[in-house]
Every structure is written in structure tokens, then in C-alpha cells.
Design an enzyme around this catalytic site. Structure first.
Site, PDB file in Angstrom:
ATOM      1  N   GLY A  18       2.789   8.841  -0.914  1.00  0.00           N
ATOM      2  CA  GLY A  18       2.265   9.947  -0.094  1.00  0.00           C
ATOM      3  C   GLY A  18       2.717   9.914   1.505  1.00  0.00           C
ATOM      4  O   GLY A  18       3.135   8.877   1.828  1.00  0.00           O
ATOM      5  N   GLY A  29       1.323   4.838  -3.344  1.00  0.00           N
ATOM      6  CA  GLY A  29       2.426   4.571  -2.237  1.00  0.00           C
ATOM      7  C   GLY A  29       3.251   5.678  -1.866  1.00  0.00           C
ATOM      8  O   GLY A  29       4.313   5.059  -1.064  1.00  0.00           O
ATOM      9  N   CYS A  71       1.141   7.805   3.664  1.00  0.00           N
ATOM     10  CA  CYS A  71       0.727   6.462   3.124  1.00  0.00           C
ATOM     11  C   CYS A  71       1.310   5.220   3.835  1.00  0.00           C
ATOM     12  O   CYS A  71       2.553   5.278   3.848  1.00  0.00           O
ATOM     13  CB  CYS A  71       0.950   6.684   1.788  1.00  0.00           C
ATOM     14  SG  CYS A  71       0.776   5.132   0.812  1.00  0.00           S
TER      15      CYS A  71
HETATM   16  N1  LIG Z   1      -2.420   7.273  -3.580  1.00  0.00           N
HETATM   17  C1  LIG Z   1      -2.490   6.453  -2.860  1.00  0.00           C
HETATM   18  O1  LIG Z   1      -1.399   5.308  -2.638  1.00  0.00           O
HETATM   19  C2  LIG Z   1      -3.624   6.090  -1.938  1.00  0.00           C
HETATM   20  C3  LIG Z   1      -4.592   6.891  -1.765  1.00  0.00           C
HETATM   21  N2  LIG Z   1      -5.584   6.641  -0.841  1.00  0.00           N
HETATM   22  C4  LIG Z   1      -6.459   7.878  -0.730  1.00  0.00           C
HETATM   23  O2  LIG Z   1      -7.406   7.253   0.459  1.00  0.00           O
HETATM   24  C5  LIG Z   1      -8.806   7.392  -0.026  1.00  0.00           C
HETATM   25  C6  LIG Z   1      -9.667   6.378   0.829  1.00  0.00           C
HETATM   26  O3  LIG Z   1      -9.169   5.273   0.561  1.00  0.00           O
HETATM   27  P1  LIG Z   1      -9.991   3.630   0.788  1.00  0.00           P
HETATM   28  O4  LIG Z   1     -11.125   4.107   1.670  1.00  0.00           O
HETATM   29  O5  LIG Z   1      -8.881   2.689   1.079  1.00  0.00           O
HETATM   30  O6  LIG Z   1     -10.514   3.138  -0.566  1.00  0.00           O
HETATM   31  P2  LIG Z   1     -11.175   4.089  -1.647  1.00  0.00           P
HETATM   32  O7  LIG Z   1     -12.094   5.090  -1.146  1.00  0.00           O
HETATM   33  O8  LIG Z   1     -10.575   4.223  -2.784  1.00  0.00           O
HETATM   34  O9  LIG Z   1     -12.270   2.979  -2.060  1.00  0.00           O
HETATM   35  C7  LIG Z   1     -13.105   2.963  -3.313  1.00  0.00           C
HETATM   36  C8  LIG Z   1     -13.914   1.786  -3.425  1.00  0.00           C
HETATM   37  O10 LIG Z   1     -13.070   0.660  -4.272  1.00  0.00           O
HETATM   38  C9  LIG Z   1     -13.079  -0.360  -3.486  1.00  0.00           C
HETATM   39  N3  LIG Z   1     -11.822  -0.907  -3.663  1.00  0.00           N
HETATM   40  C10 LIG Z   1     -11.720  -2.279  -4.125  1.00  0.00           C
HETATM   41  N4  LIG Z   1     -10.166  -2.584  -4.122  1.00  0.00           N
HETATM   42  C11 LIG Z   1      -9.828  -1.477  -3.687  1.00  0.00           C
HETATM   43  C12 LIG Z   1      -8.352  -1.405  -3.264  1.00  0.00           C
HETATM   44  N5  LIG Z   1      -7.458  -2.053  -3.645  1.00  0.00           N
HETATM   45  N6  LIG Z   1      -8.122  -0.316  -2.611  1.00  0.00           N
HETATM   46  C13 LIG Z   1      -9.292   0.830  -2.261  1.00  0.00           C
HETATM   47  N7  LIG Z   1     -10.426   0.465  -2.596  1.00  0.00           N
HETATM   48  C14 LIG Z   1     -10.520  -0.607  -3.194  1.00  0.00           C
HETATM   49  C15 LIG Z   1     -13.575   0.066  -2.227  1.00  0.00           C
HETATM   50  O11 LIG Z   1     -14.300  -1.215  -1.591  1.00  0.00           O
HETATM   51  P3  LIG Z   1     -13.697  -1.730  -0.425  1.00  0.00           P
HETATM   52  O12 LIG Z   1     -13.132  -0.718   0.808  1.00  0.00           O
HETATM   53  O13 LIG Z   1     -15.082  -2.531   0.221  1.00  0.00           O
HETATM   54  O14 LIG Z   1     -12.593  -2.546  -0.657  1.00  0.00           O
HETATM   55  C16 LIG Z   1     -14.258   1.201  -2.184  1.00  0.00           C
HETATM   56  O15 LIG Z   1     -15.801   0.748  -2.587  1.00  0.00           O
HETATM   57  C17 LIG Z   1      -8.704   7.315  -1.170  1.00  0.00           C
HETATM   58  O16 LIG Z   1      -9.909   7.895  -1.682  1.00  0.00           O
HETATM   59  C18 LIG Z   1      -7.358   7.986  -1.479  1.00  0.00           C
HETATM   60  O17 LIG Z   1      -7.383   9.529  -1.854  1.00  0.00           O
HETATM   61  C19 LIG Z   1      -5.553   5.352  -0.239  1.00  0.00           C
HETATM   62  C20 LIG Z   1      -4.937   4.521  -0.631  1.00  0.00           C
HETATM   63  C21 LIG Z   1      -3.819   4.689  -1.574  1.00  0.00           C
HETATM   64  N1  LIG Z   2      -1.748   5.415   0.642  1.00  0.00           N
HETATM   65  C1  LIG Z   2      -2.352   6.423   1.186  1.00  0.00           C
HETATM   66  N2  LIG Z   2      -2.281   7.295   0.345  1.00  0.00           N
HETATM   67  C2  LIG Z   2      -2.898   8.435   0.970  1.00  0.00           C
HETATM   68  C3  LIG Z   2      -3.762   8.706   1.875  1.00  0.00           C
HETATM   69  N3  LIG Z   2      -4.245   9.905   2.042  1.00  0.00           N
HETATM   70  C4  LIG Z   2      -3.867  10.382   1.004  1.00  0.00           C
HETATM   71  N4  LIG Z   2      -3.026   9.836   0.262  1.00  0.00           N
HETATM   72  C5  LIG Z   2      -2.358  10.138  -0.901  1.00  0.00           C
HETATM   73  O1  LIG Z   2      -1.065  10.907  -0.675  1.00  0.00           O
HETATM   74  C6  LIG Z   2      -1.262  12.357  -1.296  1.00  0.00           C
HETATM   75  C7  LIG Z   2      -0.446  13.498  -0.408  1.00  0.00           C
HETATM   76  O2  LIG Z   2       0.693  13.035  -0.282  1.00  0.00           O
HETATM   77  P1  LIG Z   2       1.907  13.860   0.480  1.00  0.00           P
HETATM   78  O3  LIG Z   2       3.182  13.368   0.192  1.00  0.00           O
HETATM   79  O4  LIG Z   2       1.495  15.175  -0.147  1.00  0.00           O
HETATM   80  O5  LIG Z   2       1.328  14.282   2.019  1.00  0.00           O
HETATM   81  C8  LIG Z   2      -2.897  12.428  -1.298  1.00  0.00           C
HETATM   82  O6  LIG Z   2      -3.218  13.266  -2.348  1.00  0.00           O
HETATM   83  C9  LIG Z   2      -3.182  10.970  -1.843  1.00  0.00           C
HETATM   84  O7  LIG Z   2      -3.097  10.446  -3.271  1.00  0.00           O
HETATM   85  C10 LIG Z   2      -3.749   7.478   2.843  1.00  0.00           C
HETATM   86  O8  LIG Z   2      -4.548   7.524   3.764  1.00  0.00           O
HETATM   87  N5  LIG Z   2      -3.104   6.271   2.358  1.00  0.00           N
END
Ligand SMILES: NC(=O)C1=CN([C@@H]2O[C@H](COP(=O)(O)OP(=O)(O)OC[C@H]3O[C@@H](n4cnc5c(N)ncnc54)[C@H](OP(=O)(O)O)[C@@H]3O)[C@@H](O)[C@H]2O)C=CC1
Ligand SMILES: Nc1nc2c(ncn2[C@@H]2O[C@H](COP(=O)(O)O)[C@@H](O)[C@H]2O)c(=O)[nH]1
Length: 338
Positions: free
Chosen positions: A178, A176, A181
Site C-alpha cells: 500500500g 506491504g 504502508c
Molecule cells: N495490507 C497491509 O500490508 C497492512 C494493512 N494494515 C491495515 O491497517 C489496519 C490496522 O492495523 P493494525 O492496527 O496494526 O492491526 P490489526 O487491526 O490488523 O490488528 C488485528 C489484531 O491482530 C493482532 N495482531 C497480532 N499480530 C499482528 C500483526 N502482525 N499485525 C497486526 N495485528 C496483529 C492485533 O493485536 P496487537 O496490536 O496487540 O498485536 C489486533 O488485536 C489493518 O486493519 C489493515 O487494514 C496494517 C498493516 C499491514
Molecule cells: N502496511 C499498511 N498497509 C495499509 C495501511 N493502511 C492501509 N493499508 C493497505 O493499503 C491499501 C491501500 O493501498 P493504496 O496503494 O491504494 O494506497 C489498503 O487497502 C490496505 O490494504 C497501513 O497503515 N499500513
């Protein structure tokens, strides 16, 4: 004023992030020149000149960025969203200068075998490492291919032993935080980045676990890099700070007499191309020129910070333990004024 140790900060009643804390120089520094300060380190066996990882986002790290960062003594993790991974395995030469790639949970053996042949570092790029399917993938990659594995993300250290048992060599810390994000808004999940980092750090120390800590998300400046490393991170992962540089994937766009590049979250609509579970945004950032300028600025800022704190190595910085908690006014006072 109270000088806080990491332990104090970890026990603080509120969740903290980079803008809530500052580093306090309180001893006579023996550093004669900032150029002499050593910021070299090792991350999962790779020698680093500057402890920086590029986030595996499609507007941050493709092959060109990974190569350039490698030549600057950092690591770029090639993203899994565009055609970079395909290009990487086109011929022998295409993977030269690359050390790390990211995969999704659905990565198949065919791709993993190619990755294993090159002995790349693998980042299992998911939002939530505290998920049985992510841990299973991690176990599989370790058992079948014996590669070094980064998993993520976590906001807390409670499950660190499970991650280590699954074979993770490093963990991305931060949910949460980023800059693109919207996870916190969409889900209510996540705490301040410094508190997340400290919690994981103390779990690792107390349980004597062997896992590297990556401060991921919310780092906006070289000063934040110094704070993250002082708070216990082994390395920082950057998205926004590297976005807009020449080596990022994507076109330079001219608008209103200024140059821009796109920056977007991996869970944004633009990446997913479907309207489900959108937890990221998209924006334009000013064009910054070569990434070397950003890395040099981080290197300078970090060395200078360490000189103020009388530290000659990153290990000394990690053990310095001299933080302040800032009031809102003292935070504002420290910003440059027009
Ligand atoms: N650092 C952070 O706060 C976050 C980073 N991200 C970034 O965005 C990328 C893409 O995210 P996203 O496509 O949403 O999901 P992911 O690429 O992380 O999804 C991974 C798998 O987990 C399943 N899944 C189950 N519960 C969750 C959940 N609570 N959140 C995400 N996936 C879940 C998804 O299926 P299904 O989609 O069917 O549920 C999918 O098959 C991530 O790889 C990450 O790098 C995303 C959100 C938060
Ligand atoms: N909740 C989300 N987090 C995301 C997404 N895409 C990337 N990220 C996370 O943010 C950092 C980069 O943060 P920054 O402050 O340097 O810009 C990245 O490494 C992921 O962990 C997203 O779509 N949703």
C-alpha cells in the site's frame, strides 16, 4: 522477447509488481469501439459497472463515498475507525445506498446484529488473515449471521484452503504494497503485489476453491487496474487513487494556493493515537474533485486496454496471458516526458 503467461510470471525467480510488467497486444483486435467493451462483473452477488472497491480507510471511505460508489456501480466499504458505523445505524435512512462495512476483531454482537439486519457485506479489516483469531472471527460471522465475508490480507496462497474453510468469500491480497504502508520497512514482510496475486490465483485454480480475489494496495493508475485484472484479480481495492476526492471523509485544505485532502494508513499514528505497532504513514494529496472522474478514468483506461488486447469481457482479459517483463529503461521510456 519472451511473452510471459501468468504461469511463467508466477514461476519467475524474482518477486514482481505492477511497474515490472506490461500487457502486450499481439493479435488483430475485433473491437470496433472502446465504448462497446463490457467491463461489467459480479462481486459476491453484487452487480458492478466497474470492478472497484474502496478501501475501508478513514480518509477514503465513509458513508458519502460508499453511496456515491454504489451509484457508480462500484462498492465502498465503510471504514471502522471514525464515527461512520455509528451514523450508519442512526435511523432507517442513514444506511440507504450502502452495501459494505468493515469491522475489527473486537466487533461485538450488537454491531454484528445491526449489520446482519441490513445484510451488508462484511470486511474483517486486519493486517494478516493468516491468524487463528481472524479465522475464528470469520467463522463466527458466517455461522451466526451468514453474511458474505471479506478477509485479509495475505501475501501468498499457501493458506487459502484454511480461509475458505473458515467461510471467507473473498480475500484481500497484498501485504506491504500500500502507498501509505511501512510494514515492509518495519517488519521485512511482503513481496511484490503481482507475485502475491498470481500465487493466490494459482492456489485457487489448482485447488478449485470458491473465493474471490481482491488486488489490494499499490495500484496507482488505470493501467495498473488492467494489469491486476489480467493477472487474475476479480476486483481491485483502491486507497490512494480515491484519496483526495470530494466524497472522502475530511476537510479540503488550502495550502500554497493549492487544495489538498489528508490520506493516511490505517496503522498510522493518526488513526491509532498511540505509538505502538505503527506500520502506516500520513500525507496530503491534491484535491481531485468528484470521485466519478476517477472512476470514469479507470473505466476508460480499462476498456481501452481490453480493446488493445482484443477482449470483450473481463473474463477474456483474465485468460489473455500476454505479459512482458520490463527492463528499468523500458519502464522509464513508457512514462510521459516534459
Ligand atoms: N495490507 C497491509 O500490508 C497492512 C494493512 N494494515 C491495515 O491497517 C489496519 C490496522 O492495523 P493494525 O492496527 O496494526 O492491526 P490489526 O487491526 O490488523 O490488528 C488485528 C489484531 O491482530 C493482532 N495482531 C497480532 N499480530 C499482528 C500483526 N502482525 N499485525 C497486526 N495485528 C496483529 C492485533 O493485536 P496487537 O496490536 O496487540 O498485536 C489486533 O488485536 C489493518 O486493519 C489493515 O487494514 C496494517 C498493516 C499491514
Ligand atoms: N502496511 C499498511 N498497509 C495499509 C495501511 N493502511 C492501509 N493499508 C493497505 O493499503 C491499501 C491501500 O493501498 P493504496 O496503494 O491504494 O494506497 C489498503 O487497502 C490496505 O490494504 C497501513 O497503515 N499500513
Amino acid at each position: 522477447m519472451k511473452i510471459y503467461t501468468k504461469k511463467d510470471l508466477n514461476e519467475y525467480s524474482l518477486s514482481l509488481t505492477y511497474d515490472d510488467i506490461s500487457l502486450v497486444p499481439k493479435e488483430i483486435s475485433q473491437v470496433k469501439s472502446r465504448t462497446e467493451v463490457n467491463i461489467k462483473s459480479k462481486f459476491l452477488g453484487i452487480d458492478l459497472s466497474v470492478p472497484v472497491l474502496a478501501s475501508p480507510m478513514d480518509t477514503v471511505c465513509g458513508i458519502e463515498m460508499a453511496r456515491e460508489l454504489n451509484s457508480l456501480g462500484c462498492i465502498g466499504i465503510v471504514n471502522r475507525f471514525d464515527s461512520s458505523l455509528e451514523e450508519l445505524f442512526k435511523d432507517e435512512k442513514s444506511s440507504e445506498g450502502v452495501q459494505a462495512v468493515s469491522i475489527g476483531l473486537n466487533a461485538e454482537d450488537e454491531l454484528l446484529e445491526k449489520i446482519a439486519e441490513k445484510n451488508f457485506l462484511v470486511c474483517i479489516d486486519t493486517a494478516n488473515a493468516n491468524n487463528a483469531h481472524v479465522l475464528k472471527k470469520c467463522e463466527e460471522v458466517k455461522k451466526k449471521y451468514n453474511l458474505k465475508v471479506i478477509i485479509g490480507n495475505v501475501a501468498h496462497g499457501e493458506t487459502l484452503t484454511r480461509l475458505v474453510d473458515a467461510g471467507a468469500d473473498a480475500v484481500r491480497i497484498g501485504i506491504g504494497g500500500g502507498s501509505m504502508c511501512t510494514t515492509s520497512i518495519q517488519t521485512g514482510i511482503g513481496i511484490g503485489q503481482v507475485s502475491s496475486l498470481l500465487d493466490v490465483y494459482f492456489h485457487r485454480e489448482e485447488l478449485k476453491l470458491n473465493i474471490a480475489l481482491i488486488a489490494d494496495g499499490g495500484i496507482k493508475s488505470p493501467g495498473d487496474v488492467a494489469k491486476a485484472l489480467a493477472a487474475g484479480a476479480d476486483i481491485v481495492m483502491l486507497g490512494r487513487m480515491l484519496a483526495g476526492t470530494k466524497e472522502t471523509p475530511g476537510e479540503v485544505i488550502k495550502y500554497n494556493d493549492q487544495l489538498w485532502k489528508k490520506y493516511r494508513g490505517s496503522a498510522s499514528f493518526g488513526v491509532k493515537m498511540k505509538g505502538e505497532f505503527i506500520e502506516g504513514e500520513e500525507t496530503m494529496v491534491p484535491y481531485k474533485g468528484p470521485v466519478q472522474n476517477v472512476i470514469n478514468s479507470i473505466s476508460d483506461g480499462l476498456k481501452s486496454s481490453m480493446s488493445y488486447l482484443n477482449c470483450n469481457s473481463l473474463d477474456e482479459l483474465k485468460h489473455k496471458d500476454c505479459f512482458a517483463i520490463l527492463s528499468t529503461s523500458s519502464y522509464i521510456e513508457r512514462l510521459p516526458k516534459k
